[in-house]
Design a protein around this motif. Structure first.
Motif, short mmCIF file in Angstrom:
data_model
loop_
_atom_site.label_atom_id
_atom_site.label_comp_id
_atom_site.label_asym_id
_atom_site.label_seq_id
_atom_site.Cartn_x
_atom_site.Cartn_y
_atom_site.Cartn_z
N ASP A 1 0.80 -1.22 0.00
CA ASP A 1 0.00 0.00 0.00
C ASP A 1 0.84 1.28 0.00
OD1 ASP A 1 -2.22 -1.56 0.00
OD2 ASP A 1 -2.69 -1.31 2.13
N GLN A 2 2.09 1.19 0.41
CA GLN A 2 2.93 2.38 0.47
C GLN A 2 3.66 2.66 -0.85
OE1 GLN A 2 4.53 3.40 4.56
NE2 GLN A 2 4.82 1.18 4.59
N TRP A 3 3.36 1.87 -1.89
CA TRP A 3 4.09 1.98 -3.15
C TRP A 3 3.13 2.08 -4.33
CZ3 TRP A 3 9.29 2.38 -2.49
CH2 TRP A 3 9.79 1.98 -1.24
N ASP A 4 3.52 2.89 -5.32
CA ASP A 4 2.83 2.93 -6.61
C ASP A 4 3.58 2.01 -7.55
OD1 ASP A 4 0.93 4.80 -5.78
OD2 ASP A 4 2.25 6.49 -6.26
N LEU B 1 7.62 5.15 -4.05
CA LEU B 1 7.00 5.51 -2.78
C LEU B 1 5.78 6.40 -3.05
CD1 LEU B 1 7.54 5.02 0.24
CD2 LEU B 1 8.81 7.17 0.27
N SER B 2 4.63 6.04 -2.49
CA SER B 2 3.39 6.75 -2.79
C SER B 2 3.39 8.16 -2.22
CB SER B 2 2.19 5.98 -2.21
OG SER B 2 2.09 4.69 -2.76
N GLN B 3 3.83 8.32 -0.98
CA GLN B 3 3.84 9.62 -0.33
C GLN B 3 5.26 10.14 -0.24
OE1 GLN B 3 1.46 10.03 3.29
NE2 GLN B 3 0.60 8.00 2.93
N SER B 4 5.40 11.44 -0.39
CA SER B 4 6.72 12.06 -0.26
C SER B 4 7.15 12.09 1.21
CB SER B 4 6.70 13.49 -0.82
OG SER B 4 6.48 13.48 -2.19
N LEU B 5 8.46 12.04 1.42
CA LEU B 5 9.04 12.15 2.76
C LEU B 5 9.47 13.59 3.00
CD1 LEU B 5 11.35 9.00 2.76
CD2 LEU B 5 8.99 9.18 3.57
N ASP B 6 9.23 14.09 4.19
CA ASP B 6 9.65 15.44 4.58
C ASP B 6 10.95 15.34 5.37
OD1 ASP B 6 10.02 18.01 5.41
OD2 ASP B 6 8.03 18.24 6.32
N TRP C 1 16.36 5.10 -7.71
CA TRP C 1 16.23 6.51 -8.08
C TRP C 1 15.66 7.29 -6.91
CZ3 TRP C 1 17.27 8.00 -13.30
CH2 TRP C 1 17.52 6.94 -14.17
N ILE C 2 16.09 8.55 -6.77
CA ILE C 2 15.57 9.42 -5.72
C ILE C 2 15.17 10.75 -6.34
CG2 ILE C 2 16.07 10.62 -3.55
CD1 ILE C 2 17.99 8.36 -2.86
N SER C 3 14.00 11.24 -5.95
CA SER C 3 13.51 12.54 -6.38
C SER C 3 13.39 13.45 -5.16
CB SER C 3 12.14 12.40 -7.05
OG SER C 3 11.56 13.67 -7.29
N THR C 4 13.70 14.72 -5.33
CA THR C 4 13.53 15.69 -4.25
C THR C 4 12.46 16.72 -4.58
OG1 THR C 4 15.35 17.03 -5.14
CG2 THR C 4 15.90 15.43 -3.43
N ASN C 5 11.71 16.49 -5.67
CA ASN C 5 10.62 17.42 -6.03
C ASN C 5 9.34 16.66 -6.38
OD1 ASN C 5 11.37 16.38 -8.49
ND2 ASN C 5 11.98 18.33 -9.40
N ASP C 6 9.04 15.66 -5.54
CA ASP C 6 7.78 14.91 -5.63
C ASP C 6 7.64 14.15 -6.94
OD1 ASP C 6 5.50 14.09 -4.23
OD2 ASP C 6 4.24 15.54 -5.26
N GLY C 7 8.77 13.68 -7.49
CA GLY C 7 8.72 12.83 -8.66
C GLY C 7 8.80 13.54 -9.99
N LEU C 8 9.00 14.87 -10.00
CA LEU C 8 9.14 15.58 -11.28
C LEU C 8 10.46 15.24 -11.96
CD1 LEU C 8 7.71 19.09 -10.34
CD2 LEU C 8 6.58 17.26 -11.63
N ASP C 9 11.52 15.15 -11.17
CA ASP C 9 12.85 14.79 -11.68
C ASP C 9 13.43 13.69 -10.81
OD1 ASP C 9 13.23 17.03 -13.73
OD2 ASP C 9 12.84 18.18 -11.89
N TRP C 10 14.22 12.82 -11.43
CA TRP C 10 14.80 11.69 -10.71
C TRP C 10 16.30 11.63 -10.95
CZ3 TRP C 10 11.91 8.74 -7.46
CH2 TRP C 10 10.52 8.86 -7.56
N VAL C 11 17.04 11.25 -9.91
CA VAL C 11 18.49 11.04 -10.00
C VAL C 11 18.77 9.59 -9.62
CG1 VAL C 11 20.75 11.67 -9.08
CG2 VAL C 11 19.01 13.44 -9.44
N ARG C 12 19.54 8.90 -10.46
CA ARG C 12 19.87 7.50 -10.20
C ARG C 12 21.01 7.42 -9.19
NH1 ARG C 12 20.87 4.31 -15.46
NH2 ARG C 12 22.80 5.50 -15.42
N LYS D 1 11.12 11.35 -2.74
CA LYS D 1 10.52 10.07 -3.10
C LYS D 1 11.62 9.09 -3.51
CE LYS D 1 5.73 10.85 -4.31
NZ LYS D 1 4.66 10.51 -5.28
N ILE D 2 11.31 7.81 -3.34
CA ILE D 2 12.23 6.71 -3.64
C ILE D 2 11.59 5.84 -4.71
CG2 ILE D 2 13.41 4.68 -2.69
CD1 ILE D 2 13.03 6.11 0.10
N ARG D 3 12.41 5.37 -5.66
CA ARG D 3 11.89 4.48 -6.70
C ARG D 3 12.87 3.35 -6.95
NH1 ARG D 3 10.15 7.17 -12.22
NH2 ARG D 3 8.17 7.34 -11.08
N PHE D 4 12.36 2.12 -6.93
CA PHE D 4 13.13 0.96 -7.37
C PHE D 4 12.68 0.60 -8.79
CE2 PHE D 4 12.91 0.51 -2.71
CZ PHE D 4 14.26 0.40 -2.41
#
Length: 198
Positions: A20-23, A63-68, A94-105, A135-138
């Motif tokens: 449930d915590q993942w898209d 990750l469905s919700q962003s971390l603060d 991959w990690i995003s710092t703007n809610d998934g707009l841009d990603w860095v591997r 956000k975190i992405r595998f």
């Protein structure tokens, strides 16, 4: 828990309560939960549950919700995983710092096999991670050839403050005279052995 910090932990998922915590996105076979011998409990995130992964498949778990992390001191992302990936097929974090707009591997692996769970630690202490929208992405991606394998198992995903008692000074050196306390040991058993260099 994606809001604030509880005991130094900003986020934790041991995959014992579903996904449930993942898209989840996929082309064919999707992520699921695989059981047996994981850390801790019984489930791990799998790109191809109890099977070989298919060719020509790209799947992500985001990750469905962003971390603060705006109020964090020195957070780290840790997770345990094992993988069997053929040449031309890739697993990446991959990690995003703007809610998934841009990603860095931050991790990219292919053509390698680890048959037991081992930890990975990603440093999130830089100023770029002082964000309320982390956000975190595998991601797993296979090419079109017929060579496939067991794929990727992921467990115990945690974002937490770095344990200050385990921070090592710089420059760092270790002569191993006091054991292996500065190291994370995985795989086959490791021990210190005396060698006479004279």
């Amino acid at each position: 828990n994606c809001d604030g910090v509880d005991g130094g932990i900003y986020f934790i998922d041991t995959f014992e309560n579903g996904l449930d915590q993942w898209d989840i996105t996929s082309a064919t076979v999707t992520w699921g939960l695989e059981s047996g011998g994981m850390r801790p409990g019984g489930n791990a995130l799998s790109d191809s549950v109890d099977n070989l992964y298919p060719a020509s498949n790209t799947i992500t778990a985001t990750l469905s919700q962003s971390l603060d992390l705006t109020g964090s001191d020195h957070p780290v992302l840790t997770y345990w995983h094992q993988h069997a990936v053929q040449y031309g097929d890739y697993i990446s974090l991959w990690i995003s710092t703007n809610d998934g707009l841009d990603w860095v591997r931050h991790q990219n692996t292919h053509n390698v096999t680890h048959t037991t769970m081992f930890p990975t630690i990603i440093d999130l202490g830089g100023p770029e991670f002082k964000s309320s929208a982390v956000k975190i992405r595998f991601q797993f991606a296979s090419d079109g050839d017929a060579f496939t394998s067991a794929g990727w198992l992921i467990d115990n995903v945690v974002v937490r403050e770095l344990d200050a008692s385990r921070k090592l000074g710089f420059p760092f050196s270790d002569d191993f005279e006091s054991g292996l306390g500065n190291w994370v040991i995985t795989g086959s058993d490791r021990s210190t052995t005396f060698v006479d260099v004279n």
